[in-house]
Each structure stands twice: as C-alpha cells, then as structure tokens.
Design an enzyme around this catalytic site. Structure first.
Site, PDB file in Angstrom:
ATOM      1  N   GLY A   1     -11.035  13.367  20.426  1.00 22.73           N
ATOM      2  CA  GLY A   1     -12.164  13.284  21.785  1.00 22.73           C
ATOM      3  C   GLY A   1     -13.167  12.259  21.548  1.00 22.73           C
TER       4      GLY A   1
ATOM      5  N   THR B   1       4.044   2.547   5.668  1.00 21.82           N
ATOM      6  CA  THR B   1       2.748   1.957   5.833  1.00 21.82           C
ATOM      7  C   THR B   1       1.847   2.960   6.518  1.00 21.82           C
ATOM      8  OG1 THR B   1       0.930   0.425   6.454  1.00 21.82           O
ATOM      9  CG2 THR B   1       3.369   0.154   7.246  1.00 21.82           C
TER      10      THR B   1
ATOM     11  N   GLY C   1       0.815  -1.260  -0.025  1.00 23.82           N
ATOM     12  CA  GLY C   1      -0.168  -0.216   0.030  1.00 23.82           C
ATOM     13  C   GLY C   1       0.944   1.146   0.089  1.00 23.82           C
TER      14      GLY C   1
ATOM     15  N   ARG D   1      13.616   9.797  -2.295  1.00 22.31           N
ATOM     16  CA  ARG D   1      14.520  11.120  -2.681  1.00 22.31           C
ATOM     17  C   ARG D   1      15.864  10.795  -1.468  1.00 22.31           C
ATOM     18  NH1 ARG D   1      14.976  15.699   0.568  1.00 22.31           N
ATOM     19  NH2 ARG D   1      15.639  17.630  -0.558  1.00 22.31           N
TER      20      ARG D   1
ATOM     21  N   GLY E   1       5.336  -2.452   3.829  1.00 20.77           N
ATOM     22  CA  GLY E   1       4.868  -2.891   4.863  1.00 20.77           C
ATOM     23  C   GLY E   1       5.436  -4.332   5.364  1.00 20.77           C
ATOM     24  N   ASP E   2       4.668  -5.196   6.080  1.00 22.23           N
ATOM     25  CA  ASP E   2       5.199  -6.282   6.464  1.00 22.23           C
ATOM     26  C   ASP E   2       5.437  -7.355   5.471  1.00 22.23           C
ATOM     27  OD1 ASP E   2       2.370  -6.620   6.483  1.00 22.23           O
ATOM     28  OD2 ASP E   2       2.340  -7.915   8.496  1.00 22.23           O
TER      29      ASP E   2
ATOM     30  N   ARG F   1      -5.996  -1.882   8.595  1.00 26.00           N
ATOM     31  CA  ARG F   1      -5.851  -3.196   8.502  1.00 26.00           C
ATOM     32  C   ARG F   1      -6.182  -3.884   9.764  1.00 26.00           C
ATOM     33  NH1 ARG F   1      -2.171  -5.772   3.677  1.00 26.00           N
ATOM     34  NH2 ARG F   1      -0.337  -5.090   4.661  1.00 26.00           N
TER      35      ARG F   1
ATOM     36  N   ARG G   1     -17.700  16.079  13.307  1.00 27.18           N
ATOM     37  CA  ARG G   1     -18.199  16.527  14.644  1.00 27.18           C
ATOM     38  C   ARG G   1     -19.205  17.891  14.488  1.00 27.18           C
ATOM     39  NH1 ARG G   1     -16.608  16.969  19.961  1.00 27.18           N
ATOM     40  NH2 ARG G   1     -15.135  15.422  19.931  1.00 27.18           N
TER      41      ARG G   1
ATOM     42  N   VAL H   1      17.092   8.201  -0.331  1.00 26.52           N
ATOM     43  CA  VAL H   1      17.990   6.924  -0.701  1.00 26.52           C
ATOM     44  C   VAL H   1      18.856   7.425  -2.194  1.00 26.52           C
ATOM     45  CG1 VAL H   1      17.954   4.811  -1.848  1.00 26.52           C
ATOM     46  CG2 VAL H   1      16.355   5.200   0.360  1.00 26.52           C
TER      47      VAL H   1
ATOM     48  N   ASP I   1      -0.677   2.083   8.330  1.00 24.41           N
ATOM     49  CA  ASP I   1      -1.285   1.155   9.166  1.00 24.41           C
ATOM     50  C   ASP I   1      -0.652   1.218  10.574  1.00 24.41           C
ATOM     51  OD1 ASP I   1      -3.168   0.603   7.215  1.00 24.41           O
ATOM     52  OD2 ASP I   1      -2.269  -1.140   6.383  1.00 24.41           O
TER      53      ASP I   1
ATOM     54  N   ARG J   1     -25.259   8.064  12.564  1.00 23.60           N
ATOM     55  CA  ARG J   1     -25.007   8.085  11.142  1.00 23.60           C
ATOM     56  C   ARG J   1     -23.774   7.378  11.174  1.00 23.60           C
ATOM     57  NH1 ARG J   1     -29.409   9.516  10.539  1.00 23.60           N
ATOM     58  NH2 ARG J   1     -30.149  11.157   9.228  1.00 23.60           N
TER      59      ARG J   1
ATOM     60  N   GLU K   1     -15.767   9.392  22.149  1.00 26.79           N
ATOM     61  CA  GLU K   1     -16.285   8.795  23.357  1.00 26.79           C
ATOM     62  C   GLU K   1     -15.956   7.413  23.522  1.00 26.79           C
ATOM     63  OE1 GLU K   1     -17.916  11.334  22.029  1.00 26.79           O
ATOM     64  OE2 GLU K   1     -17.895  12.691  23.542  1.00 26.79           O
TER      65      GLU K   1
ATOM     66  N   HIS L   1     -23.949  14.989  21.782  1.00 31.72           N
ATOM     67  CA  HIS L   1     -23.836  14.064  20.878  1.00 31.72           C
ATOM     68  C   HIS L   1     -22.510  13.148  20.922  1.00 31.72           C
ATOM     69  CE1 HIS L   1     -19.859  15.841  18.857  1.00 31.72           C
ATOM     70  NE2 HIS L   1     -19.950  16.448  20.006  1.00 31.72           N
TER      71      HIS L   1
ATOM     72  N   ARG M   1       1.226  -5.402  -6.242  1.00 33.46           N
ATOM     73  CA  ARG M   1       1.152  -6.458  -5.202  1.00 33.46           C
ATOM     74  C   ARG M   1       1.416  -7.782  -6.205  1.00 33.46           C
ATOM     75  NH1 ARG M   1      -2.413  -3.548  -1.683  1.00 33.46           N
ATOM     76  NH2 ARG M   1      -1.288  -3.370   0.356  1.00 33.46           N
TER      77      ARG M   1
ATOM     78  N   ASP N   1       1.593  -1.024  11.450  1.00 32.89           N
ATOM     79  CA  ASP N   1       1.519  -2.522  11.887  1.00 32.89           C
ATOM     80  C   ASP N   1       2.614  -3.303  11.829  1.00 32.89           C
ATOM     81  OD1 ASP N   1       1.523  -2.321   9.122  1.00 32.89           O
ATOM     82  OD2 ASP N   1      -0.209  -3.760   8.828  1.00 32.89           O
TER      83      ASP N   1
END
Ligand code: ADP
Length: 316
Positions: free
Chosen positions: A184, A124, A10, A20, A101-102, A170, A153, A22, A126, A242, A186, A214, A71, A128
C-alpha cells in the site's frame, strides 16, 4: 547420457530446489547427474562432480545455492569457454542446465554454440528476464521486501513519518512495484515511472492534503540516493522523513512455496528437453493474468486436477 547443472550470477532462493529437480529427474531417467561448483568459473577450473540422489537431499528449503555461484568476466572470451567445453567433454558430458540471470543466459547461448546442449533456467530475484513472466526467487524476495516494509510501516505510522525504502531489482522495477502494491505504498519510483523530484514532492503534498498520517515511498535501486530524497521530502513537507536501504537481505532466505514449485517444474522441464536431444532453449512461465467470465459459465466449469502429480515421481 550425462547432464550437468550449475548456478551462476546473483544467487536466488529456489535455485537449490531447481538443482534438486535437475539431479533427481536426470537420475530417474537412468542417466548420470553432475554438479558444477561456483558457476562458469568452476566450469573453467574443472570443479565438476558426479551427484547422487542424496547429494541433493535436505536442500529444497534452503536459500542461496549449494553449488555456489560466481562471476567470471573472461567467460565472454571464446578461449576461456573452450577450456570449460574441454572440461565437460573430458568427462563425457555434453548436456548442461544453467540457472541464473540474463548474463548466465548469454554464457549458455555461447556454450550451446560450441557444442554443449544447454538449457537456461531463469533464476534471479530481479525478475528481469523478458522471456518469462516470473523468475525463480522473485516471489521470495518480494515476501522479504514486504515483510520489511510492513515493519517499517509500524514506526512510520506511529511517528507520522514519510518512510522512503530502497528495494533491489537491478534495472528492473518489478520488485518495487509489486512490493509497493502489496504494501500500500503511496508512491513507487522506478525506471519506468522516471525520477521527477518536483512531481514526487507534489505527490507527497497531495498525500498530506488528503490527511494521510504517514506515507511510504518505494524506490527501485540505482534511481537516486534515498537519504537525499528523504531529506528533500522532509525539507519540503510537514513530514519527518527517514530512508532505509533493504539491501542483501532480499537475496537470502527460505524459498517460498511458489518458488519451490516453479523451480521444481522448471528443473524437470529442462531435463525433459535435454533427454529429447534439445538444447539452446530458455525455460519460461506465464501467467498471473486477471480476466472475467460470466458467473453462470464459471459455475459450469469443472475443477481440473493440478498437473503437478506428474512431477512427483521425478523429484524423489
Ligand atoms: P546474471 O546471470 O545474474 O545476470 P551476470 O550478469 O553477472 O549475472 O552474469 C553471470 C556470468 O555469466 C558472468 O559472470 C559471465 O561469466 C557470464 N556471462 C555474462 N555475459 C556473457 C556473455 N556475453 N558471454 C559469455 N558469458 C557471459
């Protein structure tokens, strides 16, 4: 020495800043830099081109990856990887920086075992990859998610709604929990918190009892259908609810200052390792820990100059 660079998996904002870094630091060492286009797929197809300093000009602030990404499931097969290795060897390249990524890391490890010195840079949104506290792209994606949730909000408050927002990541809950804290929210639901509908409805009820006009519920992707959850909340509380799925907007956009600097430092570090003949390493960063010291002691400390100075000459 010849050093190639590719981006894979991704795309993430800041990948270009790393490419750049590298390319420029390779050239500043007096070595040749090569770009591999479209990730491991391009490596197998021989889409490899020598890059000069100017080829990576004007990309520091661009999202996505100018090298392209892809991929390629068959890269897990040794015969397919052998074609990639042969393509590199034919050009006299035996050093490669991969940014991804991994999955990309697994590909790099496999190539490293086949005689190509590989350095893996975590890129990535993510966040992760366990070996690093932060990956290139994470904070930019976080800023995008925060910006979107802040906008939601406004309507949420105006209409006294429960706003359920699905955030990417992911299988990792970091984008959700970080954006939840920063906005913030909830309630934040991730793989780590688990999905317990009764508990969520109880938390909504508690928020209502506290007089909250809300509320914002952040849900990590792949946890549940957020539209169904919003309906459940609406049917079981006084809130109109919603759902919004933020989706791919989180992957794009101009990299944040943090990601540009992280990507630049990581790219330079990757090349430094290769010039020392070291392969098979993954780059990492740490840490945003919070701690405490006596105020007295804090005041006796000198402000240390940033070590970023040493990177400047390598990046131009
Ligand atoms: P990410 O790098 O973002 O995690 P993917 O999981 O899709 O993205 O992995 C990117 C690519 O890495 C895959 O398309 C494949 O070409 C390669 N790859 C993934 N796993 C392996 C593996 N076990 N061995 C070799 N290559 C792999």
């Amino acid at each position: 020495m010849k050093i190639a660079v590719l981006t894979s998996g991704g795309d993430a904002p800041g990948m270009n800043a790393c490419v750049r870094a590298v390319v420029r630091s390779t050239i500043n060492y007096g070595y040749e830099a090569y770009g591999v286009f479209d990730g491991y797929k391009g490596l197998v197809e021989g889409k490899i081109r020598k890059l000069d300093r100017n080829d990576v000009g004007q990309i520091l602030n661009r999202g996505g990856t100018i090298l392209g990404s892809s991929r390629l499931e068959s890269f897990k097969e040794k015969e397919v990887r052998q074609v990639a290795v042969d393509n590199l060897k034919a050009l006299g390249i035996d050093n490669l920086v991969v940014i991804g990524g991994d999955g990309t890391f697994r590909g790099a490890m496999a190539l490293n075992d086949m005689g190509i010195n590989c350095i893996a840079v975590p890129g990535t949104i993510d966040n992760d990859i366990a070996s690093t506290e932060f990956t290139i792209g994470f904070f930019t994606a976080l800023d995008t998610a925060i910006d979107a949730i802040d906008k939601l909000r406004d309507t949420s408050f105006s209409h006294q709604r429960c706003t359920v927002v699905e955030v990417m990541g992911r299988n990792c809950g970091d984008l959700s929990i970080f954006s939840g804290i920063a906005c913030g929210a909830e309630i934040v639901i991730t793989k780590d918190t688990g999905y317990n509908e009764e508990e969520i409805l109880r938390q909504v009820q508690r928020a209502q009892n506290m007089g909250k006009r809300h509320l914002i519920v952040v849900v990590a992707e792949h946890i549940t259908d957020v539209s169904k959850l919003a309906k459940k909340i609406q049917d079981n509380s006084g809130y109109e609810a919603r759902a919004t799925v933020l989706g791919y907007i989180q992957r794009g956009g101009t990299p944040s200052a943090f990601d540009r600097i992280l990507a630049s430092k990581m790219g330079v570090h990757a090349v430094d390792l290769l010039t020392e003949g070291k392969g098979g390493f993954a780059i990492y960063t740490k840490s945003l820990d919070v701690g405490h010291i006596e105020i007295n002691e804090a005041l006796t400390k000198e402000v240390k100059p940033s070590d970023l100075y040493k990177y400047l000459s390598k990046l131009n």
